[in-house]
Design an enzyme around this catalytic site. Structure first.
Site, PDB file in Angstrom:
ATOM      1  NE  ARG A  50      -1.848  -2.286   3.074  1.00  0.00           N
ATOM      2  CZ  ARG A  50      -2.137  -2.825   4.252  1.00  0.00           C
ATOM      3  NH1 ARG A  50      -3.215  -2.494   4.891  1.00  0.00           N
ATOM      4  NH2 ARG A  50      -1.325  -3.698   4.810  1.00  0.00           N
ATOM      5  CG  ASP A 109      15.800  -1.715   3.112  1.00  0.00           C
ATOM      6  OD1 ASP A 109      16.894  -1.169   3.253  1.00  0.00           O
ATOM      7  OD2 ASP A 109      15.325  -2.467   3.966  1.00  0.00           O
ATOM      8  N   GLY A 111      16.381  -4.053  -2.158  1.00  0.00           N
ATOM      9  CA  GLY A 111      16.174  -4.155  -3.604  1.00  0.00           C
ATOM     10  C   GLY A 111      15.430  -5.418  -4.008  1.00  0.00           C
TER      11      GLY A 111
HETATM   12  P1  IMP Z   1      13.283  -4.259  -0.089  1.00  0.00           P
HETATM   13  O1  IMP Z   1      12.605  -5.466  -0.678  1.00  0.00           O
HETATM   14  O2  IMP Z   1      14.257  -4.667   0.987  1.00  0.00           O
HETATM   15  O3  IMP Z   1      13.895  -3.367  -1.106  1.00  0.00           O
HETATM   16  O4  IMP Z   1      12.187  -3.464   0.705  1.00  0.00           O
HETATM   17  C1  IMP Z   1      11.303  -2.623   0.076  1.00  0.00           C
HETATM   18  C2  IMP Z   1       9.987  -2.601   0.832  1.00  0.00           C
HETATM   19  O5  IMP Z   1      10.229  -2.527   2.237  1.00  0.00           O
HETATM   20  C3  IMP Z   1       9.207  -1.355   0.488  1.00  0.00           C
HETATM   21  O6  IMP Z   1       8.170  -1.686  -0.424  1.00  0.00           O
HETATM   22  C4  IMP Z   1       8.627  -0.913   1.806  1.00  0.00           C
HETATM   23  O7  IMP Z   1       7.330  -1.454   1.958  1.00  0.00           O
HETATM   24  C5  IMP Z   1       9.485  -1.518   2.861  1.00  0.00           C
HETATM   25  N1  IMP Z   1      10.443  -0.545   3.460  1.00  0.00           N
HETATM   26  C6  IMP Z   1      11.794  -0.543   3.366  1.00  0.00           C
HETATM   27  N2  IMP Z   1      12.350   0.461   4.043  1.00  0.00           N
HETATM   28  C7  IMP Z   1      11.316   1.126   4.602  1.00  0.00           C
HETATM   29  C8  IMP Z   1      11.249   2.315   5.421  1.00  0.00           C
HETATM   30  O8  IMP Z   1      12.241   2.968   5.803  1.00  0.00           O
HETATM   31  N3  IMP Z   1       9.996   2.684   5.801  1.00  0.00           N
HETATM   32  C9  IMP Z   1       8.863   2.024   5.427  1.00  0.00           C
HETATM   33  N4  IMP Z   1       8.890   0.942   4.653  1.00  0.00           N
HETATM   34  C10 IMP Z   1      10.105   0.489   4.242  1.00  0.00           C
END
Ligand code: IMP
Ligand code: MG
Length: 192
Positions: A50, A109, A111
């Site tokens: 969301r 974050d 990725g």
């Molecule tokens: P990744 O798969 O590690 O890149 O994480 C990405 C997902 O993690 C995003 O779609 C967010 O929902 C969540 N996310 C990562 N960092 C944050 C943050 O600092 N605040 C809120 N949601 C985050």
């Protein structure tokens, strides 16, 4: 950095990106996409639920081309850490074959999320596929990815606001703010 007002979320630390800065950056991203897709009649913005909702509704108003939107819901996160395993909770409804798809998430974050969903969408044979995110914590990437349309690079803070949440709190803030995790834990207990 401006100290954030403590209302309505007492765990907010600082505003790191203001409403005005977001508005201006979203406007220039919209201009860039308008220009780069000026020959496309089939733009589809694919938002990840969301967190990307506020971003996509603002961005779509800044793209002066015919476009449509769809959404997917995916999860990989619990509390403040990525599990590395990306689960599709709800798939998109439209057939993206032949469309110029821009995949939109709130923040990158590790990725894994955007990389995994991008691969899945690529298999569905869009005409073109690009990625867009409001925020990117580049120093936390665990895979080699580059976002085509990026709002802002940020340091390794946990942030909320403008759609982003911490355990569903903070999404309605109009700016991006860092979280005081110690304060959060005092208020709500340990994060899982
Ligand atoms: P990744 O798969 O590690 O890149 O994480 C990405 C997902 O993690 C995003 O779609 C967010 O929902 C969540 N996310 C990562 N960092 C944050 C943050 O600092 N605040 C809120 N949601 C985050
Ligand atoms: Mg997300």
């Amino acid at each position: 950095m401006i100290p954030a007002p403590k209302y309505p979320y007492p765990f907010i630390d600082h505003i790191i990106i203001s409403e005005e800065e977001i508005r201006e950056r979203v406007r220039t991203l919209g201009e860039q996409i308008t220009e780069e897709y000026k020959d496309s009649e089939k733009i589809l913005l694919m938002g990840l639920l969301r967190g990307s909702v506020m971003f996509i509704t603002d961005l779509m108003r800044q793209i002066q081309r015919p476009l449509t939107i769809d959404f997917m819901s995916v999860s990989s996160y619990s509390g403040t850490s990525s599990s590395g395993f990306v689960r599709i909770d709800s798939d998109h409804k439209s057939n993206i074959h032949g469309w110029d798809v821009i995949l939109i998430d709130d923040i990158v974050d590790t990725g894994y999320t955007i990389h995994t969903v991008r691969k899945l969408l690529a298999d569905r044979k869009p005409n073109s596929l690009k990625t867009c995110a409001l925020l990117d914590k580049v120093e936390r990437h665990k895979i080699d990815i580059k976002i085509d349309y990026l709002g802002f690079s940020i340091p390794d803070y946990f942030v909320v606001g403008y759609g982003l949440d911490l355990d569903e709190k903070g999404r309605n803030l109009p700016y991006i703010a860092s979280v005081d995790l110690k304060r959060y834990q005092e208020l709500y207990g340990d994060l899982n």
